[in-house]
Motif scaffolding. Structure first.
Motif, PDB file in Angstrom:
ATOM      1  N   TYR A   1      25.137  24.767  45.482  1.00 48.95           N
ATOM      2  CA  TYR A   1      24.812  23.522  44.784  1.00 48.95           C
ATOM      3  C   TYR A   1      24.941  23.700  43.275  1.00 48.95           C
ATOM      4  N   VAL A   2      24.444  24.848  42.775  1.00 52.95           N
ATOM      5  CA  VAL A   2      24.543  25.092  41.340  1.00 52.95           C
ATOM      6  C   VAL A   2      26.006  25.107  40.933  1.00 52.95           C
ATOM      7  N   LEU A   3      26.817  25.751  41.757  1.00 52.39           N
ATOM      8  CA  LEU A   3      28.243  25.846  41.481  1.00 52.39           C
ATOM      9  C   LEU A   3      28.889  24.468  41.418  1.00 52.39           C
ATOM     10  N   LEU A   4      28.355  23.527  42.202  1.00 53.21           N
ATOM     11  CA  LEU A   4      28.914  22.180  42.253  1.00 53.21           C
ATOM     12  C   LEU A   4      28.324  21.280  41.174  1.00 53.21           C
TER      13      LEU A   4
ATOM     14  N   TYR B   1      32.842  32.498  47.000  1.00 52.73           N
ATOM     15  CA  TYR B   1      32.952  33.353  48.184  1.00 52.73           C
ATOM     16  C   TYR B   1      31.751  34.281  48.318  1.00 52.73           C
ATOM     17  N   PHE B   2      31.213  34.702  47.177  1.00 47.39           N
ATOM     18  CA  PHE B   2      30.014  35.528  47.205  1.00 47.39           C
ATOM     19  C   PHE B   2      28.888  34.798  47.947  1.00 47.39           C
ATOM     20  N   PHE B   3      28.647  33.556  47.541  1.00 50.79           N
ATOM     21  CA  PHE B   3      27.584  32.786  48.196  1.00 50.79           C
ATOM     22  C   PHE B   3      27.936  32.476  49.648  1.00 50.79           C
TER      23      PHE B   3
ATOM     24  N   MET C   1      42.722  34.107  41.770  1.00 48.95           N
ATOM     25  CA  MET C   1      41.315  33.825  42.026  1.00 48.95           C
ATOM     26  C   MET C   1      40.513  33.845  40.727  1.00 48.95           C
ATOM     27  N   ASN C   2      39.963  32.716  40.362  1.00 48.40           N
ATOM     28  CA  ASN C   2      39.192  32.711  39.122  1.00 48.40           C
ATOM     29  C   ASN C   2      37.715  32.969  39.409  1.00 48.40           C
ATOM     30  N   LEU C   3      36.938  32.879  38.382  1.00 47.49           N
ATOM     31  CA  LEU C   3      35.534  33.275  38.506  1.00 47.49           C
ATOM     32  C   LEU C   3      34.777  32.367  39.475  1.00 47.49           C
ATOM     33  N   VAL C   4      35.064  31.039  39.412  1.00 46.32           N
ATOM     34  CA  VAL C   4      34.354  30.094  40.276  1.00 46.32           C
ATOM     35  C   VAL C   4      34.592  30.440  41.743  1.00 46.32           C
ATOM     36  N   ASP C   5      35.882  30.769  42.062  1.00 49.51           N
ATOM     37  CA  ASP C   5      36.197  31.137  43.442  1.00 49.51           C
ATOM     38  C   ASP C   5      35.417  32.361  43.883  1.00 49.51           C
ATOM     39  N   ILE C   6      35.376  33.351  43.000  1.00 48.88           N
ATOM     40  CA  ILE C   6      34.678  34.592  43.360  1.00 48.88           C
ATOM     41  C   ILE C   6      33.207  34.310  43.647  1.00 48.88           C
TER      42      ILE C   6
END
Lengths: 509, 166
Positions: free
Chosen positions: B46-49, B9-11, B1-6
């Motif tokens: 959205y920010v993540l994307l 899942y948080f959001f 699990m990398n940072l993006v995944d974490i």
């Protein structure tokens, strides 16, 4: 994007834009009418029941018709909007219906009774016409969604226009809630389809589906979700729950409008979606080629099931109705079922049969609702029981209603027979005998409740003959103008059939 | 699990949990406020994307506009804050049917999302999406853009009509 790239993008787009504007005159005329109707309303604000913006809308529709007559054909606005024979045919149906509805409104006691401000009423009808025009030609999923929303937004408000009447505001609220749900489902389906193919234009979706492997189930689910959104507009079972309540509660003119125009526009987009996005198109295809469905998703069966459900439920529930508007609501669900039979055939014979059916359905349904409205003006009731003796009190209304009812049943020599004949022929030619049999059985059931209306008018209540209902000359003229196509198209249908056959083709790219 | 995944899942947890409160809470004020977290979580996704423009729009329109309107609407309606929402007859049968259909629908969607090979656009490093969106709106999507203006005008007329006394 650097300035150089933007420049290239802009110059390549300008040519397309100039070409598109030429194709967009009818819609432009509608938008101008829409704005003019608002402006005129501002100046006549102090005079309630003023018909000025109504006249402006009628003139606007007339101008639109002139542009529509001379409309060139082609793909416009970067492939988002097709102006082809198919969409022009549907635009004529929408335009004629809108024109007739505004004329009807001038005679409605329900609308003009309470010194109501009527400006917005016409404005909203023109806006709705614009939405339905867009829907007939839209080839881009976002535009399809926006067009459906434009059409729905206006119809929500129009359904509740007589808002101090409780059943009208209730109808409007129900319509909004069901409408929001179905459009939510639809846009979810659109997003799945976009995620699957990476394209929003129907031609792009088609090209991707033809060239790549996609997951069948996802395609099926997204398709069903989009069809659910459209099915709501054409009031097909099981998306019909709003229909009886809204048809009963809305002003009669709006009920007639919803049952004809928005249904026609819904069918236009359903057919275009199935044909342009989900069917394989080869280079040598002619108008007679059967559509071959993409990825073996059985759209025929899905549509056929919807059709059987709509016909059967519509007809059987209509039998028990005691309110004429409700009865006509279920009858319109049943008619959606008959028309869906033509969609299930999935070839151009079916498409032209649908067009013939819709054109005829427009005249018979508008006629029936006009009679309902005139009777309601005089006796303040839409109950079947109160229709007793109308045939004696006003032979005009009685005879006219009988003709419209016979036409809706589909018996010769009325136009309704021709509509049914072509749809059933298309179904039989494609080999779906079971579907045709169910359709015919349903027509027999429908005879019962249509006859019930004019049985009440002529065979009951003869003692009321001494309370005659006087009709004005204009009402009689409108009645004759609606009766003529119902009879004439049953005898001289060649012109309509040729026009429909010539209009069945769609521009794909 | 990398940072993006974490972060995702948080959001995701924020969105699902607060959406559940929106639906299940009997107090309409709690529902309105937890809607704030749902909108916020969606903006985070959205920010993540890399969809910066949509994220800002989400914050400004949904949180800044719609949510504030909802809360105002709730507060201006008399006696609403302490009002028990009437949920009608919710017997065991309704719960069973509702739960079952939710499970079936959820299961189907999860299966579909995992088993489908979604369309993947070639990944290009983007700095800002605003310019590209603006260019698209005025070229390829010109007609939908203009059609939206008619739609909004209609909605405005309709709202005024409903609010008018007579």
């Amino acid at each position: 994007m650097n300035p150089e790239q933007l420049k290239i993008l802009g110059s390549s787009f300008l040519g397309d834009l100039l070409k598109s504007v030429n194709l967009f005159y009818p819609e432009t005329a509608l938008v101008v009418t829409f704005l003019l109707a608002i402006l005129v309303d501002l100046f006549t604000r102090n005079r309630p029941s003023c018909k000025m913006s109504g006249y402006v809308s009628l003139i606007g529709f007339f101008v639109t018709a002139i542009f529509l007559c001379n409309s060139p054909q082609g793909m416009s606005f970067a492939g988002t909007y097709a102006v082809d024979a198919f969409s022009i045919f549907f635009k004529w149906i929408v335009l004629i219906t809108s024109f007739v509805i505004i004329v009807f409104s001038f005679f409605s006691k329900e609308l003009f009774g309470e010194e109501r401000q009527m400006g917005e009423y016409y404005t909203l009808i023109v806006g709705m016409t614009f939405g339905m025009f867009l829907l007939s030609g839209a080839t881009n999923l976002i535009l399809i969604y926006l067009a459906i929303e434009t059409m729905s937004m206006s119809s929500y408000i129009l359904a509740g226009y007589t808002k101090e009447i409780k059943r009208a505001s209730e109808a409007s609220l129900k319509y909004v809630i069901y409408g929001a749900t179905s459009s939510g489902i639809m846009i979810y389906g659109i997003s799945l389809l976009f995620g699957l193919t990476g394209s929003l234009n129907l031609s792009g979706i088609n090209a991707y589906l033809a060239g790549n492997n996609v997951n069948h189930i996802t395609l099926l689910i997204s398709g069903i979700m989009i069809i659910a959104g459209i099915g709501y507009k054409i009031s097909a079972v099981p998306f019909h729950f709003w229909t009886p309540d809204v048809y009963e509660g809305a002003p009669v003119t709006i009920t007639a409008y919803l049952s004809v125009a928005s249904k026609a526009a819904g069918f236009a987009i359903l057919i275009r979606l199935l044909n342009s996005a989900f069917t394989i198109h080869a280079a040598g295809d002619t108008i007679n080629t059967a559509w071959s469905v993409m990825k073996n998703v059985d759209w025929t069966m899905i549509i056929a099931v919807l059709s059987v459900l709509s016909m059967t439920l519509g007809n059987f529930v209509a039998v028990w109705q005691t309110n004429v508007k409700r009865l006509l609501a279920y009858s319109s669900i049943a008619h959606a079922g008959y028309i869906l039979m033509g969609v299930a055939v999935m070839n151009y014979t079916g498409v032209s049969a649908i067009m013939i059916y819709l054109a005829i359905y427009m005249f018979m349904n508008l006629g029936a609702f006009f009679v309902v409205m005139i009777i309601a003006n005089h006796i303040d009731s839409e109950d079947l029981e109160d229709y007793q003796g109308i045939g004696y009190r006003s032979p005009w209304l009685g005879v006219a209603m009988t003709i419209f009812m016979v036409s809706l049943t589909g018996l010769p020599p009325t136009a309704g027979f021709i509509g049914k004949l072509y749809v059933f022929t298309a179904v039989l030619n494609s080999g779906m005998y079971w579907l045709a049999v169910i359709g015919v059985l349903n027509s027999v059931v429908s005879l019962y409740y249509y006859v019930k209306v004019f049985r009440n008018m002529f065979l009951r209540g003869a003692e009321k003959a001494n309370q005659p209902i006087e009709l004005s000359l204009t009402v009689k003229v409108i009645l004759i103008a609606l009766i003529i196509p119902n009879i004439a198209l049953g005898i001289w249908f060649g012109g309509l059939v040729n026009w429909a056959n010539a209009s069945a083709a769609m521009i794909l790219k | 699990m990398n940072l993006v995944d974490i972060v995702f899942y948080f959001f995701a947890v924020i969105i699902v949990a607060s959406a559940a409160v929106v639906v299940l809470s009997k107090n309409i004020m709690y529902s309105a406020f937890s809607l704030l977290f749902t909108f916020f979580g969606v903006a985070g996704i959205y920010v993540l994307l890399n969809a910066d423009f949509i994220a800002v729009t989400q914050l400004m329109i949904y949180i800044g506009g719609i949510l504030v309107l909802i809360i105002f609407g709730v507060m201006l309606t008399t006696k609403i804050t302490g009002l028990e929402m009437k949920t009608g007859i919710t017997g065991k049968a309704q719960y069973a049917i509702g739960g079952l259909s939710t499970l079936v629908l959820g299961g189907t969607l999860i299966y579909v999302f995992n088993s489908t090979s979604w369309f993947k656009s070639p990944s290009v490093p983007t700095t800002s999406t605003v310019e590209a969106i603006g260019a698209s709106l005025l070229t390829n999507y010109l007609l939908p853009f203009e059609a939206a203006s008619v739609l909004l005008l209609l909605a405005m007329i309709g709202a005024a009509l409903i609010a008018r006394r007579k």
